[in-house]
Design a protein around this motif. Sequence first.
Motif, short mmCIF file in Angstrom:
data_model
loop_
_atom_site.label_atom_id
_atom_site.label_comp_id
_atom_site.label_asym_id
_atom_site.label_seq_id
_atom_site.Cartn_x
_atom_site.Cartn_y
_atom_site.Cartn_z
N GLY A 1 5.44 14.67 12.94
CA GLY A 1 4.86 13.98 11.80
C GLY A 1 5.50 12.62 11.59
O GLY A 1 6.72 12.49 11.52
N LEU A 2 4.67 11.57 11.50
CA LEU A 2 5.13 10.20 11.37
C LEU A 2 4.70 9.66 10.02
O LEU A 2 3.57 9.88 9.56
CB LEU A 2 4.57 9.31 12.48
CG LEU A 2 4.74 9.81 13.93
CD1 LEU A 2 4.12 8.82 14.90
CD2 LEU A 2 6.21 10.03 14.25
N ARG A 3 5.57 8.91 9.37
CA ARG A 3 5.29 8.28 8.09
C ARG A 3 5.52 6.78 8.26
O ARG A 3 6.64 6.32 8.45
CB ARG A 3 6.19 8.83 7.00
CG ARG A 3 6.14 8.07 5.68
CD ARG A 3 4.77 8.14 5.02
NE ARG A 3 4.73 7.38 3.77
CZ ARG A 3 3.64 7.19 3.04
NH1 ARG A 3 2.49 7.74 3.44
NH2 ARG A 3 3.69 6.49 1.93
N PHE A 4 4.43 5.97 8.21
CA PHE A 4 4.50 4.52 8.35
C PHE A 4 4.60 3.90 6.96
O PHE A 4 3.73 4.11 6.10
CB PHE A 4 3.28 3.97 9.09
CG PHE A 4 3.23 4.36 10.54
CD1 PHE A 4 3.86 3.58 11.49
CD2 PHE A 4 2.56 5.51 10.94
CE1 PHE A 4 3.82 3.94 12.83
CE2 PHE A 4 2.52 5.88 12.27
CZ PHE A 4 3.16 5.09 13.22
N ALA A 5 5.65 3.12 6.75
CA ALA A 5 5.84 2.43 5.47
C ALA A 5 4.97 1.19 5.43
O ALA A 5 4.64 0.60 6.48
CB ALA A 5 7.31 2.06 5.27
N PRO A 6 4.55 0.76 4.25
CA PRO A 6 3.73 -0.46 4.17
C PRO A 6 4.54 -1.70 4.54
O PRO A 6 5.74 -1.79 4.31
CB PRO A 6 3.29 -0.49 2.70
CG PRO A 6 4.34 0.30 1.98
CD PRO A 6 4.79 1.37 2.94
N GLY B 1 0.81 -1.19 0.00
CA GLY B 1 0.00 0.00 0.00
C GLY B 1 0.85 1.26 0.00
O GLY B 1 2.06 1.23 -0.25
N LYS B 2 0.20 2.36 0.28
CA LYS B 2 0.91 3.63 0.30
C LYS B 2 1.39 4.00 1.69
O LYS B 2 2.03 5.03 1.86
CB LYS B 2 -0.02 4.74 -0.21
CG LYS B 2 -0.43 4.57 -1.67
CD LYS B 2 -1.31 5.74 -2.10
CE LYS B 2 -1.71 5.58 -3.57
NZ LYS B 2 -2.56 6.70 -4.03
N GLY B 3 1.09 3.19 2.69
CA GLY B 3 1.48 3.54 4.04
C GLY B 3 0.48 4.46 4.69
O GLY B 3 -0.68 4.57 4.26
N ALA B 4 0.90 5.17 5.71
CA ALA B 4 0.00 6.05 6.45
C ALA B 4 0.82 7.16 7.08
O ALA B 4 1.98 6.97 7.45
CB ALA B 4 -0.76 5.27 7.53
N ASN B 5 0.18 8.33 7.22
CA ASN B 5 0.77 9.49 7.88
C ASN B 5 0.03 9.76 9.17
O ASN B 5 -1.22 9.83 9.18
CB ASN B 5 0.71 10.73 6.97
CG ASN B 5 1.57 10.56 5.73
OD1 ASN B 5 2.65 9.98 5.80
ND2 ASN B 5 1.09 11.07 4.61
N LYS B 6 0.77 9.95 10.27
CA LYS B 6 0.18 10.20 11.58
C LYS B 6 0.93 11.33 12.25
O LYS B 6 2.03 11.73 11.82
CB LYS B 6 0.23 8.93 12.45
CG LYS B 6 -0.59 7.78 11.91
CD LYS B 6 -2.06 8.10 11.91
CE LYS B 6 -2.87 6.98 11.30
NZ LYS B 6 -4.31 7.32 11.24
N ARG B 7 0.32 11.83 13.32
CA ARG B 7 0.95 12.89 14.10
C ARG B 7 0.75 12.62 15.58
O ARG B 7 -0.31 12.13 15.99
CB ARG B 7 0.34 14.25 13.74
CG ARG B 7 0.74 14.77 12.37
CD ARG B 7 0.24 16.18 12.17
NE ARG B 7 -1.22 16.25 12.22
CZ ARG B 7 -1.91 17.38 12.19
NH1 ARG B 7 -1.26 18.54 12.12
NH2 ARG B 7 -3.22 17.36 12.23
#
Length: 1429
Positions: A1393-1398, A1346-1352
């Motif tokens: 800002g967090l970027r979770f990889a698939p 997938g594209k992953g997810a962005n969180k904070r």
Amino acid sequence: MKEWQGVFAQNVLVLPHPQRARQPAKESTAFQLVLKWLDGPPLRQGMQEVLSEVEVHLRVTLFDVTYHHFFGRTWKTLVRPVRQPSKQTPRIVFNEPVYFHTSLNHPNIVAVVEVVSEGRKRDGTLQTSSCGFGILQLFNSKPESPTSVSLDKRLRLYHGTPRALLHPLLQDPIEQHRHLTVLEGCSLQYTLRPHPALQPVLHLLPENLLLSGSQCIPGLLPAHGGEAGDALRKPRLHTSVTWYLDDLFFNLYPSLEKFEEELLEELRSDRLREGSSPGDSSALEIRERRLCVGVHNGLAFLQRPQVVVLVPEMEVALTRSASFSRKVSASSKSSSGNQALVLRSRLRLPEMVGHPAFAIVFQLEYVFTALSGLDGSAAPATSLSSLACMHMVRWAVWSPEPDASSGRVTLPLQGGTQPGPVNCLVYKVPSTSMSSEEVKQVESGTVHFQYSLRPEEHVDTPPEPARSAKAERRPSAKKPPTAPSSPPTQPTSRLAATQDSPVGPGLSISQLAASPQSPAQCSPSRPSLQPGGSLHSLAQAELPFEASISHLEADLSRTSVDLDACVAEPLQELPFMPLHAPIIVGAQVRSSGSALSRASMVLLQSSGFPEILDAQQQPAEAVSPTDPVRFSPQQEEADPLQGNEIVLQLLAFSRVPQDPRGAPWPKTVYFTFQFYRFPPATTPRLQLVKLEDVGKTGTGSLSHILIQISKDGSSDAGPPGFQLKYMVDPAFLKPGEQRWFLRYLAVQTLQIDVWDGDSLLLVGSAAVHMKHLLRQGRPAVQVSHELEVVATECEQDVVVVSGDVTRFGSVKPIGVHTVVKGRLHLTLANVGHACKQSGRQSGSLPPSRSRVISNDRTSGFPGGSLLARGSPRRKRVVQAQKLADVDSELAAMLVTHMQTGSRNPPVAGRESDAVRRRKLERMRSVRLRESGEELDGRRSSVLAQQSVRVQHSRDLRVIEAYRERTKAEGIAGLLSQAITTQHTLYAALGAAEFFEFALKNPHNTQHTVSIEIDSPELSVILDSSEWRHFKDAAGLLTPVEEDMFHMRGGGLAPQLYLRPKETAHIPFKYQTFSLAQPAMGQAGLRPEKGVDSGSACTSSAVPTKRVKVTFRGSSGKPLAVLCLAVEPQPHVVDQVFRFYHPELTFLKKSIRLPPWRTLPGAPVGAPGEDPPVHVRCSDPNVICETQNVGPGEPRDVFLKVASGPSPEIKDFYVAIYVDRWLAAPMQLWQVHLHSLQRVDVSCVTGQLTRLSLVLRGTQTVRKVRAFTSHPQELKMDPKGVFVLPPHGVQDLQVSVRPRRAGNRFVHLNLVDVDFHQLVASWLVCLSCRQPLISKAFEITLAAGKGKGANKRITYTNPYPSRRAYRLHSSHPDLLQFKEDSFEVGGGETHTLGLRFAPSRGPGEEEILIYINDHEDKNEETFCIKVTYQ
């Protein structure tokens, strides 16, 4: 306390001369001196008329003649009355022993015995006077040799007193000095002997102290009734107990700061008075505060005092637990109200004894250093006193009460001129003339500690101070960090103390998840730390189909209390527990043996690898590695192509897709392996070239092929890959070795180690089965493999094993991580070749198959030369040879042979050369006659000929004498050859070769035959059960006799009885566990010394061993002789282990074996018929053992190996047997132990730790570069290539940022980039602990591509000032940050800002976020539990 002070005051010693202390220390020797009687007391005339009740006693004192110095303490005997004068010589009997020990082993160390008389005057006063003295020699003139004779000796006495020995005119030898006058008719009878019984109690007695057996010695039991009150004759020790001291701290008056300031001022004043410059005196600083703690019995310290370091209380607040800080602060503040010196560890005193005179002595010492002066110049390097000095400032003594077991103690400190247990000056104490008794107790300082007799007992502080401390903490913790009135340092320091506490580990995500309190229940109690609702709404807005992130809060104070309680629980010992994490057999290297995909075959076909052809230049038949192999030895032996050319092609080394991003991938590699008994092969460095047309269609596709590197470093223009060939034909194989080689191919796996060509680090290992190389009548076969290259990491101090232990391969030990590093593509081939027929047939039946050997065929004498070497010739005709050419000893004695040998070459002894020399001599004589020389020349020629005749006559006499001397020996040698049987054994490592020798008695009389063997590896089988076992295995039908042999005393040769003309079968067993292999260097150190492509490798066969067995009759003459030629055969290695361990330490490993004969799914512990397991090691210095456990339980083989100095490599083999008699090993392991320099690093995960390594240059300038096995966790500075000067010293800065907690090894190599040689190597031992988790989150993500997810998430700065922070993640491949660093004002909140990889598949991961300060020290740690669905 009074008891200790009394014993100490009565036994004050005078130390030896200071020059003696500078001499090398020697072992102390104990003596017993018995003063028996005194003949003719030297009383002055008229003394008995003036004095009444005249008595005499003796005094003994040690004296140093060299320095005119008395030392020790004077010892006195009991007084004895003096008899009235009579006609006989008066004798006073003492019979008193005196004991002492001394290490001053020198002839000038003597004992001075003084005779003292005493009597009372008429007024009743006591008057004493010296009547004479004697000099008793303790050591003779020989060094290290005391006068140990136990005979009675007589000591001469001299006029005067011993004080005369202090006169400077008395020089050595003082006994011969003219001023010393001998007392006539007066002598002392004594005995001096060493007393070894005193050695066990020397720790209770100080050196050079003279003691009597009746004196009470603290620590010794009273004497037995039969010892006449002499406790030192056979001393017995008191039972010792162990005391534990905790929470120890010092308070100094008036405060620590003022005390140290005054101390420095006094030292500066002393240095000025001693002549130091003002600049040097003002540059003093306190380097260290030491505490020496030891047990003292009033006489001496029982052991060397323990030295520990004290630190101020403020420094220890950030490194110890909160409970410890509260106890120290409460006690110190209540006593003195100032900062204390705190000990951070527990003291253990195992030498305490329950005696009133035993006490614990505390000595407070300060270490000072002198810095550079005011003018900037450094202190002179030649003056050690200006660099560092140490002074004792205080000391204290505490003697526990007889019934005390635990409690708290406060002691006043001592100082000044008061004598103490250590003979040194102590810093002055303040004046107490105007103070009260209470003030006097604390003005010099106090020491506080708690004591206990049990290690688990810990005396807590009173509950009132503990409650007040908690009450002080709670209001500050409830206040928000943004409040200006609350001090910002207090919460931070307490939080740091809790995080750095060694009481227990930090709160993990599993503990948070299992917490019984929900976030809703926790929120009312801690509202200030609850994050805002913006994160909740943001999660639902971004991922509406996923669950929101739930925040779990950690109660830090409650957790630390619970951990304290958990640590105090005692552990229960299990019946059997392996000491170390077992390594599973087969888990080191997994042989995948999978076939290549069609896409991979196309890429290999198009890459231009060389084709393998048979003898007819036809392509070799390709077989699949998944096809079954039917092995027929008869078909292989009947093959006309007896030559086997084994071809090994290394094609490609591909990276696995599962390899994490950012992980290093080598640019060049090389391989090491060993095929059969050829030398170990090391290939040259091969470059990894990435293929351009590689598709991502499958996980097994090729990515990099191997290209040879030319000498200039560029890629070779030749075909890709690397090829090795081994020719195994009858010319190479020994007789009977063909079957061994075929068995080797059928059952063996070839292990190949892959090394990084630049860093010289081991990438991993792969194993491939060679059974597909059996041609089975085909002209040539080839098989292509795709092997997994596996790396294994073993952690330390892990003993837990999980998994199903009933099935092989399913046991997964915790602490052993196996990682697939890549896939190796290679091709194996066997090309058959026709061989020329030779005189011997390698495929014939080997002699070792003939299990019964007889000596009947050797009867008779075939004839031959007496001086012939080796076995007798079959031919009756023997060519004559010169004796000088046969025997070198005789040749050295002959003059003629030496002259001709010096002029002529070694081949001059041949017949053709002798004829040529005779012709040349005749030609020379003819020319001399024709030339018509003068008469003098003729006379000289005649004289020369006469001298030659004399030399020949002498040589003939020498030859005749030599023949007569060696005739008997030669005849005996030929007769022994007539009874000698030759036999050849083919033995492998660890395998027992069994055979029987049919011994026949050739005489008509009976004999008791003794069997003598000159090798310990060959033995006679004495047990009938063992004999029957080997006969059944060999299929022999010869009879077995019970009690056949008789063993003589002392383990000598076995004997058996033979009747006339009787034949008996004697069983033998040959078994060796030692293997003399060629020296194997470290494979990773010399990659350039590989085997060239296509070269024919030479054999590394072990030389033949010779064993001789002699059968002697009753008369001592031999009846038969058996000569064995043992041909070592290559062994099959089932498993190869390679360990890296710190140098000069012990490696302890447990290797787990699978359970035997256990069906799949059988319950653990089910009864079964497990065979006994036995282990043997090829190295006698390696401890190798296994323990018997219950049925169905797994077995562990325990290894204990001492590693050598770096970079030594220790290689040995371990054989595993499942039969009682160790007939053949079930498995054979090869173990490589690499010894490396050790560097210990204690660090915190996510936090940067720096250290420095010292690099020392070699003989020449080198361009070097540092490489590490974990480049993501270790960074070096300099990072790239740098120059290492010759014989220079340079620092290598290493930064460590571990990503996971635990103990593990990291390799660090320093490599010469020009010659690819290893300059230095380290083993960095990381001890990583996880920081305390302050917040925890949960998130659910979709698995797959997938594209992953962005969180904070938000972070609030708890400090009132602006701070800079850095962000790090434990899984950078799964979580990345929008910004790696940020700044936030005091009390403000910042959004991260967090970027979770698939993820590649479903599962769960725990990701830690480390928030570090500007110095990269951890401030807080967040944990995110990610669930991939």
